[in-house]
Design a protein around this motif. Structure first.
Motif, PDB file in Angstrom:
ATOM      1  N   SER A  20       0.830  -1.212   0.000  1.00 19.63           N
ATOM      2  CA  SER A  20       0.000   0.000   0.000  1.00 19.63           C
ATOM      3  C   SER A  20       0.859   1.254   0.000  1.00 19.63           C
ATOM      4  N   ILE A  21       1.954   1.215   0.727  1.00 19.45           N
ATOM      5  CA  ILE A  21       2.884   2.355   0.738  1.00 19.45           C
ATOM      6  C   ILE A  21       3.487   2.556  -0.652  1.00 19.45           C
ATOM      7  N   LEU A  22       3.827   1.471  -1.336  1.00 17.59           N
ATOM      8  CA  LEU A  22       4.369   1.580  -2.690  1.00 17.59           C
ATOM      9  C   LEU A  22       3.337   2.174  -3.644  1.00 17.59           C
ATOM     10  N   ILE A  23       2.090   1.753  -3.526  1.00 14.35           N
ATOM     11  CA  ILE A  23       1.040   2.297  -4.382  1.00 14.35           C
ATOM     12  C   ILE A  23       0.883   3.795  -4.123  1.00 14.35           C
ATOM     13  N   ALA A  24       0.827   4.180  -2.859  1.00 15.65           N
ATOM     14  CA  ALA A  24       0.678   5.601  -2.517  1.00 15.65           C
ATOM     15  C   ALA A  24       1.894   6.405  -2.990  1.00 15.65           C
ATOM     16  N   LEU A  25       3.078   5.841  -2.841  1.00 18.41           N
ATOM     17  CA  LEU A  25       4.290   6.524  -3.298  1.00 18.41           C
ATOM     18  C   LEU A  25       4.260   6.728  -4.811  1.00 18.41           C
ATOM     19  N   GLY A  26       3.795   5.721  -5.546  1.00 20.80           N
ATOM     20  CA  GLY A  26       3.693   5.846  -6.995  1.00 20.80           C
ATOM     21  C   GLY A  26       2.721   6.938  -7.405  1.00 20.80           C
ATOM     22  N   VAL A  27       1.605   7.050  -6.696  1.00 21.77           N
ATOM     23  CA  VAL A  27       0.624   8.099  -7.006  1.00 21.77           C
ATOM     24  C   VAL A  27       1.200   9.480  -6.706  1.00 21.77           C
ATOM     25  N   VAL A  28       1.906   9.611  -5.591  1.00 26.45           N
ATOM     26  CA  VAL A  28       2.539  10.897  -5.254  1.00 26.45           C
ATOM     27  C   VAL A  28       3.594  11.250  -6.293  1.00 26.45           C
ATOM     28  N   MET A  29       4.360  10.260  -6.723  1.00 25.71           N
ATOM     29  CA  MET A  29       5.365  10.499  -7.751  1.00 25.71           C
ATOM     30  C   MET A  29       4.714  10.950  -9.063  1.00 25.71           C
ATOM     31  N   LEU A  38      11.125  11.199 -11.231  1.00 27.35           N
ATOM     32  CA  LEU A  38      10.100  10.597 -10.384  1.00 27.35           C
ATOM     33  C   LEU A  38       8.835  10.306 -11.184  1.00 27.35           C
ATOM     34  N   TYR A  39       8.474  11.227 -12.048  1.00 33.43           N
ATOM     35  CA  TYR A  39       7.297  11.029 -12.890  1.00 33.43           C
ATOM     36  C   TYR A  39       7.492   9.832 -13.822  1.00 33.43           C
ATOM     37  N   THR A  40       8.703   9.673 -14.338  1.00 32.97           N
ATOM     38  CA  THR A  40       8.996   8.589 -15.262  1.00 32.97           C
ATOM     39  C   THR A  40       8.813   7.226 -14.607  1.00 32.97           C
ATOM     40  N   TYR A  41       9.235   7.080 -13.362  1.00 32.62           N
ATOM     41  CA  TYR A  41       9.164   5.789 -12.678  1.00 32.62           C
ATOM     42  C   TYR A  41       7.886   5.591 -11.870  1.00 32.62           C
ATOM     43  N   SER A  42       6.980   6.553 -11.893  1.00 37.34           N
ATOM     44  CA  SER A  42       5.776   6.456 -11.067  1.00 37.34           C
ATOM     45  C   SER A  42       4.881   5.295 -11.480  1.00 37.34           C
ATOM     46  N   PHE A  43       4.728   5.058 -12.767  1.00 36.23           N
ATOM     47  CA  PHE A  43       3.876   3.964 -13.211  1.00 36.23           C
ATOM     48  C   PHE A  43       4.447   2.620 -12.782  1.00 36.23           C
ATOM     49  N   ILE A  44       5.751   2.463 -12.898  1.00 36.67           N
ATOM     50  CA  ILE A  44       6.391   1.202 -12.516  1.00 36.67           C
ATOM     51  C   ILE A  44       6.226   0.942 -11.019  1.00 36.67           C
ATOM     52  N   VAL A  45       6.405   1.967 -10.205  1.00 36.50           N
ATOM     53  CA  VAL A  45       6.264   1.825  -8.756  1.00 36.50           C
ATOM     54  C   VAL A  45       4.827   1.467  -8.395  1.00 36.50           C
TER      55      VAL A  45
END
Length: 61
Positions: A20-29, A38-45
């Motif tokens: 869940s933390i990874l999902i939230a981190l990806g959305v924030v990114m 950060l934007y580039t790797y947000s989907f992967i995270v």
């Protein structure tokens, strides 16, 4: 200590929290306007967090 013990014993609660933390981190990114990296790797995270959540939902409690 309880959280780390849950991770080491492959218990659902600790791993679901990490996913869940990874999902939230990806959305924030994805939403931040400052760093393109950060934007580039947000989907992967976000994808890794989602797949991880699906897998760990089958772990024992």
């Amino acid at each position: 200590m309880k959280f780390l013990n849950g991770l080491l014993r492959f218990r659902r609660g600790a791993w679901e929290m990490l996913a869940s933390i990874l999902i939230a981190l990806g959305v924030v990114m994805l939403m931040q306007p400052f760093l393109l990296t950060l934007y580039t790797y947000s989907f992967i995270v976000t994808l890794v967090g989602t797949v991880m959540f699906i897998i760990v939902s089958h772990f024992p409690e």
